[in-house]
Design a protein around this motif. Structure first.
Motif, PDB file in Angstrom:
ATOM      1  N   ASN A  42       0.834  -1.207   0.000  1.00 28.18           N
ATOM      2  CA  ASN A  42       0.000   0.000   0.000  1.00 28.18           C
ATOM      3  C   ASN A  42       0.861   1.246   0.000  1.00 28.18           C
ATOM      4  OD1 ASN A  42      -2.336  -1.500   0.092  1.00 28.18           O
ATOM      5  ND2 ASN A  42      -2.557  -1.335   2.315  1.00 28.18           N
ATOM      6  N   PRO A  43       0.509   2.251  -0.799  1.00 30.81           N
ATOM      7  CA  PRO A  43       1.285   3.479  -0.809  1.00 30.81           C
ATOM      8  C   PRO A  43       0.980   4.361   0.405  1.00 30.81           C
ATOM      9  CG  PRO A  43      -0.469   3.620  -2.441  1.00 30.81           C
ATOM     10  CD  PRO A  43      -0.573   2.271  -1.788  1.00 30.81           C
ATOM     11  N   ASP A  44       1.175   3.812   1.596  1.00 29.16           N
ATOM     12  CA  ASP A  44       1.037   4.606   2.821  1.00 29.16           C
ATOM     13  C   ASP A  44       2.346   4.514   3.604  1.00 29.16           C
ATOM     14  OD1 ASP A  44       1.020   2.057   3.907  1.00 29.16           O
ATOM     15  OD2 ASP A  44      -1.128   2.049   4.303  1.00 29.16           O
ATOM     16  N   THR A  45       2.397   5.132   4.770  1.00 29.89           N
ATOM     17  CA  THR A  45       3.665   5.218   5.503  1.00 29.89           C
ATOM     18  C   THR A  45       4.253   3.845   5.783  1.00 29.89           C
ATOM     19  OG1 THR A  45       2.601   7.069   6.598  1.00 29.89           O
ATOM     20  CG2 THR A  45       4.772   6.434   7.405  1.00 29.89           C
ATOM     21  N   GLU A  67       5.274   1.919   2.567  1.00 28.87           N
ATOM     22  CA  GLU A  67       6.467   2.453   1.906  1.00 28.87           C
ATOM     23  C   GLU A  67       7.720   2.199   2.724  1.00 28.87           C
ATOM     24  OE1 GLU A  67       5.373   6.459   0.875  1.00 28.87           O
ATOM     25  OE2 GLU A  67       4.491   5.756  -1.007  1.00 28.87           O
ATOM     26  N   ALA A 120       8.542  -1.354   2.049  1.00 31.96           N
ATOM     27  CA  ALA A 120       9.104  -1.496   0.702  1.00 31.96           C
ATOM     28  C   ALA A 120      10.559  -1.041   0.692  1.00 31.96           C
ATOM     29  CB  ALA A 120       8.280  -0.685  -0.292  1.00 31.96           C
ATOM     30  N   ARG A 139       8.156  -1.065  -7.865  1.00 28.19           N
ATOM     31  CA  ARG A 139       6.953  -0.960  -7.053  1.00 28.19           C
ATOM     32  C   ARG A 139       5.801  -0.561  -7.960  1.00 28.19           C
ATOM     33  NH1 ARG A 139       5.370   4.165  -6.788  1.00 28.19           N
ATOM     34  NH2 ARG A 139       6.911   5.846  -6.680  1.00 28.19           N
ATOM     35  N   THR A 190       1.895   4.914  -8.583  1.00 26.97           N
ATOM     36  CA  THR A 190       0.861   5.619  -7.819  1.00 26.97           C
ATOM     37  C   THR A 190       0.332   6.739  -8.690  1.00 26.97           C
ATOM     38  OG1 THR A 190       2.631   6.898  -6.811  1.00 26.97           O
ATOM     39  CG2 THR A 190       1.669   5.160  -5.480  1.00 26.97           C
ATOM     40  N   THR A 247      -2.378  12.178  -3.772  1.00 30.22           N
ATOM     41  CA  THR A 247      -2.509  11.435  -5.021  1.00 30.22           C
ATOM     42  C   THR A 247      -2.118  12.309  -6.205  1.00 30.22           C
ATOM     43  OG1 THR A 247      -4.263  10.083  -4.086  1.00 30.22           O
ATOM     44  CG2 THR A 247      -4.128  10.166  -6.487  1.00 30.22           C
ATOM     45  N   ARG A 289       1.620  12.713  -6.283  1.00 31.11           N
ATOM     46  CA  ARG A 289       2.296  11.513  -6.806  1.00 31.11           C
ATOM     47  C   ARG A 289       2.059  11.339  -8.293  1.00 31.11           C
ATOM     48  NH1 ARG A 289       3.642   8.081  -2.047  1.00 31.11           N
ATOM     49  NH2 ARG A 289       3.906   6.427  -3.559  1.00 31.11           N
ATOM     50  N   GLU A 314       5.055  11.144 -11.030  1.00 29.16           N
ATOM     51  CA  GLU A 314       5.254   9.945 -11.853  1.00 29.16           C
ATOM     52  C   GLU A 314       4.605  10.096 -13.215  1.00 29.16           C
ATOM     53  OE1 GLU A 314       4.292   6.393  -9.670  1.00 29.16           O
ATOM     54  OE2 GLU A 314       5.142   7.205  -7.835  1.00 29.16           O
TER      55      GLU A 314
END
Lengths: 207, 207
Positions: free
Chosen positions: B149-152, B155, B158, B174, B177, B192, B195, B199
């Motif tokens: 999940n792209p949360d604290t 990440e 990861a 990864r 996002t 969002t 990000r 990206e």
């Protein structure tokens, strides 16, 4: 492919299907429940499984009032403090528990386990009306309160039962209809206001 | 007095308590579920109870990827059509099923069963990071996709994993996002949009 979309191992899929069959449980919730059970200790999962089989094996209807019990008679009928001359007739066990929760009823109950419904093909013989008539015929009953829902089926059932009981010389009453306590005249529906007006209570002059 | 308020027979009370312990189930729902089970045939109640004990007894973690299985290896790892050189790392089995549902991933998985979380006292040793490193060390792996999940917490986990894997000469990626498909720029939250801008994807000139 629902509920598990076939991705899950068969034993897990089977558990999800069982949860999804419960009222108000969708596929996602059923999956969450199944995953939770997988996180249980083996003892706790065993206790859950036993609770199901035990409930099914031990719970039956009270021989007197048709309430649920794990003995011969239910806790209400077994209580010495209950007035056996006063019978409150409910359609469903949940109605009984709702009335018990209010804590101001001292009589006993009779659970019909349904209401008469031509739409759903439920006839008078399909619900526990005959045992109620038997109880009244056996004597000692002074009043029967019909605590059925004030909707078409409930009122038709109440009418049917009262016709059977009045020849037996017993007093038959029903619950009052009107505004719910803490309710709101503004937001009450037409039928409720109509009934509340019809059943209005005299405040003055004192009778 | 919750959940059954003590009115119910013990065996029923016990079943309600079990249902009320499931995620997202309140007292009322638990009561409805228990009443539904009472309406089951004995066979069906037995099947429900067995589904619980069976799931607990048969479901275990895949020896390769930690996915749930009722055999030695899970259906993904057992499949001949999967690219074993491509490992997608997920925090939870539900994430694996979500990716499988999308039907466009042809590699295999590694389920961590959690993320590193100092707040919830979950350390790197508490989740399946070591078996992942072993898999990569065993060779034949070309890319590891971190689908956390792209949360604290996701990440941080990861980052931790990529530091362990990069010395092994494996490609680590990864998930992208950005705006969800069918989503809405207007209603996207700041993070969002930030990000998605970072990206951003080149459309022209073609590279």
């Amino acid at each position: 492919m629902r509920p598990g979309t076939g991705l899950f191992p068969e034993a897990l899929e089977r558990l999800i299907t069982q949860f999804a069959a419960l009222p108000g449980v969708g596929t996602k919730s059923a999956q969450r429940m199944a995953f939770r059970v997988l996180d249980y200790t083996p003892e706790r999962a065993e206790a859950f499984a036993n609770a199901i089989t035990d409930a099914k094996a031990l719970i039956r209807r009270c021989g007197v009032c048709q309430n649920l019990t794990d003995g011969e008679t239910c806790s209400v009928c077994a209580s010495e403090r209950r007035d056996r001359g006063l019978i409150c007739v409910v359609a469903d066990i949940r109605d009984l528990y709702a009335i018990e929760r209010a804590r101001n009823y001292g009589g006993v109950y009779h659970v019909l386990h349904g209401v008469i419904s031509p739409m759903r093909r439920i006839a008078a013989e399909d619900i526990a009306i005959a045992p109620l008539v038997e109880r009244v015929k056996a004597g000692g009953v002074t009043e029967v309160i019909l605590a059925l829902n004030p909707d078409t089926e409930g009122e038709a059932t109440a009418m049917y039962i009262s016709r059977l009981l009045t020849p037996l010389g017993v007093k038959v009453t029903r619950l009052a209809t009107g505004l719910p306590a803490g309710g709101n005249v503004e937001f009450a529906d037409d039928a409720t206001i109509f009934r509340a007006l019809q059943e209005r209570i005299l405040i003055y002059p004192y009778t």
